[in-house]
Design a protein around this motif. Structure first.
Motif, PDB file in Angstrom:
ATOM      1  N   LEU A  96       0.857  -1.174   0.000  1.00 56.77           N
ATOM      2  CA  LEU A  96       0.000   0.000   0.000  1.00 56.77           C
ATOM      3  C   LEU A  96       0.897   1.229   0.000  1.00 56.77           C
ATOM      4  O   LEU A  96       1.815   1.335   0.814  1.00 56.77           O
ATOM      5  CB  LEU A  96      -0.906   0.007   1.236  1.00 56.77           C
ATOM      6  N   MET A 136     -11.553  -1.094   2.404  1.00 57.88           N
ATOM      7  CA  MET A 136     -10.475  -0.136   2.236  1.00 57.88           C
ATOM      8  C   MET A 136     -10.942   1.087   1.446  1.00 57.88           C
ATOM      9  O   MET A 136     -10.612   2.231   1.785  1.00 57.88           O
ATOM     10  CB  MET A 136      -9.291  -0.798   1.522  1.00 57.88           C
ATOM     11  N   THR A 137     -11.728   0.858   0.396  1.00 57.39           N
ATOM     12  CA  THR A 137     -12.231   1.958  -0.426  1.00 57.39           C
ATOM     13  C   THR A 137     -13.168   2.856   0.371  1.00 57.39           C
ATOM     14  O   THR A 137     -13.091   4.090   0.298  1.00 57.39           O
ATOM     15  CB  THR A 137     -12.956   1.409  -1.663  1.00 57.39           C
ATOM     16  N   GLU A 189     -12.000  -7.020   1.480  1.00 59.69           N
ATOM     17  CA  GLU A 189     -10.980  -6.117   2.000  1.00 59.69           C
ATOM     18  C   GLU A 189     -10.891  -4.848   1.145  1.00 59.69           C
ATOM     19  O   GLU A 189     -10.758  -3.743   1.662  1.00 59.69           O
ATOM     20  CB  GLU A 189      -9.626  -6.816   2.052  1.00 59.69           C
ATOM     21  N   GLY A 231     -11.073   4.781   2.941  1.00 62.06           N
ATOM     22  CA  GLY A 231     -10.287   5.813   2.281  1.00 62.06           C
ATOM     23  C   GLY A 231     -11.122   7.017   1.895  1.00 62.06           C
ATOM     24  O   GLY A 231     -10.682   8.167   2.027  1.00 62.06           O
TER      25      GLY A 231
END
Length: 209
Positions: free
Chosen positions: A82, A118-119, A114, A122
């Motif tokens: 990442l 994560m999106t 995941e 974020g």
């Protein structure tokens, strides 16, 4: 198989200087003001965080104060990685453009959940950063995270909730401070004055290496 991804966010911030943007993304108190946990920055070397038992350390790969910050990207043994990159550009009439690029790789065939989490996370932190710079630039915040029990399905626990059926889930609030005054706020909502001017995302599937 796995999933490689890249997401780009860009915003023009009226009345915000490049130095104020830099302080928000490249100092510990600045990052604390919109991101999770407690953060420390070793200039030009590393960014370290602490959130519960999660304590990531990302080497800095780009360091140009007021212009460019990049960190992360080192692959784990399973290929997971990442990376973050921030580009700052001062404009005429006192505005600043901030561009953030998040890229990486999730290994395995079960990357979908995941990636979705994560999106979503974020997007929340990007909105918080934009709102922070628009309304609180120059201030710092004290993040307070409260861990509350939730059921195995993610719902808030009711009377039937037991330790075996619940996991502790965090809720974070920020207390903004400046010259002795303070106000407390949950994650800010996006506003017209701090709109995201461009957001693109592209991804591709690729085998783990």
């Amino acid at each position: 198989m796995g999933h490689a991804f890249e997401e780009v966010n860009e915003v023009e911030l009226a009345g915000v200087t490049p130095d104020q943007v830099w302080d928000a993304i490249a100092t510990g108190p600045g990052i604390d003001s919109w991101f999770m946990g407690r953060n420390e920055v070793e200039p030009g070397a590393a960014i370290r965080g602490a959130f519960g038992g999660y304590e990531p350390a990302h080497p800095i790969t780009g360091w140009e104060p007021g212009k460019h910050l990049a960190y992360g990207g080192e692959p784990a043994p399973d290929g997971r990685k990442l990376a973050y990159e921030f580009l700052i550009e001062g404009r005429d009439h006192g505005s600043t453009v901030l561009r953030m690029v998040v890229s990486g790789f999730l290994p395995g065939d079960d990357w979908h959940d995941e990636f979705e989490a994560m999106t979503a996370g974020g997007a929340m932190f990007w909105r918080t950063l934009v709102e922070y710079l628009t309304h609180f630039a120059g201030r710092t915040a004290r993040p307070v995270t409260v861990w509350a029990p939730r059921s195995a399905t993610g719902r808030r626990c009711g009377p039937a909730c037991t330790p075996s059926s619940a996991a502790r889930a965090p809720a974070t609030r920020w207390t903004w401070t400046a010259r002795g005054a303070s106000s407390t706020s949950p994650t800010p909502r996006p506003s017209a004055s701090a709109r995201r001017t461009r957001s693109t995302a592209s991804s591709r599937a690729s085998p783990a290496t």
